[in-house]
Design a protein around this motif. Sequence first.
Motif, mmCIF file in Angstrom:
data_model
loop_
_atom_site.group_PDB
_atom_site.id
_atom_site.type_symbol
_atom_site.label_atom_id
_atom_site.label_comp_id
_atom_site.label_asym_id
_atom_site.label_seq_id
_atom_site.Cartn_x
_atom_site.Cartn_y
_atom_site.Cartn_z
ATOM 1 N N THR A 22 0.861 -1.224 -0.023
ATOM 2 C CA THR A 22 -0.002 0.057 -0.057
ATOM 3 C C THR A 22 1.034 1.415 0.013
ATOM 4 N N GLU A 44 -6.051 2.245 -0.274
ATOM 5 C CA GLU A 44 -6.674 1.059 -0.764
ATOM 6 C C GLU A 44 -7.845 0.634 -0.002
ATOM 7 N N THR A 45 -7.682 0.762 1.140
ATOM 8 C CA THR A 45 -8.819 0.190 2.192
ATOM 9 C C THR A 45 -9.376 1.269 2.964
ATOM 10 N N ARG A 259 -6.153 -6.379 3.132
ATOM 11 C CA ARG A 259 -6.112 -6.902 1.651
ATOM 12 C C ARG A 259 -5.946 -8.236 1.176
ATOM 13 N N PRO A 263 -12.535 -7.501 -0.673
ATOM 14 C CA PRO A 263 -12.538 -5.992 -0.432
ATOM 15 C C PRO A 263 -13.952 -5.590 0.341
ATOM 16 N N ARG A 266 -16.918 0.339 1.377
ATOM 17 C CA ARG A 266 -16.785 1.588 2.229
ATOM 18 C C ARG A 266 -18.371 2.307 2.334
#
Length: 631
Positions: A22, A44-45, A259, A263, A266
């Motif tokens: 990341t 990314e997250t 990761r 996924p 969000r």
Amino acid sequence: RAVDASSGALGMGEVIGEKSGTKWAVHPPVDMFGNQATLYVSPETGLRGMLIATGEPLSNVHVVIATEANTNAWSHKDDGLPHTLEHAIFLGSELYPFKGILDKLANRSLADGTNAWTTTDHTCYTLTTAGHEGALNLFPIYADHILYPCLSDSSFTTEVHHVNGLGEDKGVVYCEMQGRENTEGSLVDRAVLALLYPGSGYAAETGGKLSNLRALTNAQVRQYHAENYVPSNILFVLSGTADPSEFLSVLDTVEARVRSKPPAARRHRPWVGSPPPPLDTSAQGVLWPAQGGAQGWPLKIGFPSEDEACGCVSLAWRGPPYADRTAWIGIKLLWRYLTDSAASPLQKAFVECDDALCADLRPAHEIFTHGYHQLWFTEAAVETIDKIAPQFFVAAAAAAEAFDLDRMQMVIRRFRRRLLEQAEREPTDTVIDSVVRHFLYAPRPGEPNPPPATPDMAIAPIPDSATPVSTYLSSSEVAALAADADMLPLLEAAEALGADVWVGMLQQWVIQAPCVAVIGLPSGELAATMSSNESTREAAQAAALGPERLAELARELEIAIEYNEREISEETLRSVPIPSLSSVRPIPLLTIRGDLSSLHIAPHSGRGVDQQLQTQLLDKLRTSAAAAAAA
């Protein structure tokens, strides 16, 4: 710019995580009330981390999750899902599927166990270790419990709710709420919040009402976890003496674990994007300002008590928005001025007088998107309890009329002194509440406002290397963090205010503002009735279940306890190394002895104090002693 994670180079830009790959967005360290704080965000997250360099011997881990309890298609705001999930987290994770393993490993990490709290708008998991090695060792394991807990049916049975072989409702969470739900403070506070925030999650019983807990299922707990315990809704905070490369390493270990999974969607942050609903002006218990006092009637509620002599009164007002720091510090200082000692106006009007109306009074407040401030009158005689609300507005008006600026400035100086003392003794405790509030409510770049139509609608990450860091983390966001944590500039500005400004604030936020008033009255009859009704309900429940089903429930409980109490192997426990005691930073202590002519550093003294500093201190004291002797 991209740098190797092990180098510890932290400029404004990106740092590449060795384990996850990341490209972390990093803001350079910012001063936060004398502590250097560095904020990390994963594009990314959405995972967030914060390192606070406090320099204290103890290291603290705080893991904050924004948790909102609302009524929807599959749950009710009083189901207690935030609280039940907090308990279930400690009963094992995917990689460590054993009840109590966190506390056992914490003991190996120079800690005395783990802890957590659930409040109206968030849940926070904590760990305190001597030195930072133990905190770093336990960090990914703690994260695994929070992100990927077992949430087994056996855990729900013992920790949340079950019916035993006698037909009685039990469970750790259930029994905890059984002891709290019908207490004086809980019943009055629930009524206050229901009036302040009608229909809002801010009025939810996040601990869970007993009737709701009896109907709750483990499937609901799992769904609540899936929707709220997502990486983009979590902040990992480490304070103490760890250096940036060490913190990034363990944070990146958590990121790599995240990761490796499919996924997670969000979701928009809970709470932000729309203000809470306004007060219902027609509701009983809402008082409105009027000439010479307030109009309306307090809401009266009963609470079970065999002693019917005393009750309580709670008055509450909606406060300013989260970001209005000047208004919030003014409100806090005003309540200190009004209540903090026997010489304060409200203490003299209600407690320190011949015809006292209560035994004590205390202010309280919570900062939400739009928070509230509150005044409690406790141990109020039932015979005169109705006088408190109208008398308050008379006393508040008198305090405004005779406002003592000198005393207010003394209150501010005393508040500053206590704040500085706490910052020196407990630096993490001094700033952590501000860190939590900032995480929950501070505006972020790229965040939709108002919120998307679907609460869990994804805010898509843009992992393109050309995407600017400001997409995920802005200097204004971090500057707001520093402003939240450091009250000294606000106190300095407050001390310069004139009496007319303070009186104006008192009028705006108290005297001329709509007020919620709730009176709690003790009832022996209610105590007897509730006890009788509960016994009747459980007896009826046992009869409806019948002997055969009760025996099955008893056996199911035995199986759940047996499963939860499985032995943890020595190999698993020893997988976490015991930190070296030498890694714990000692508390600096220097003792200088002697008379004016022979000052010297005591033997075995000075551990943790730089040799050059020792010499400088000794020289200054000798110089001062010589000057004193010459005089």
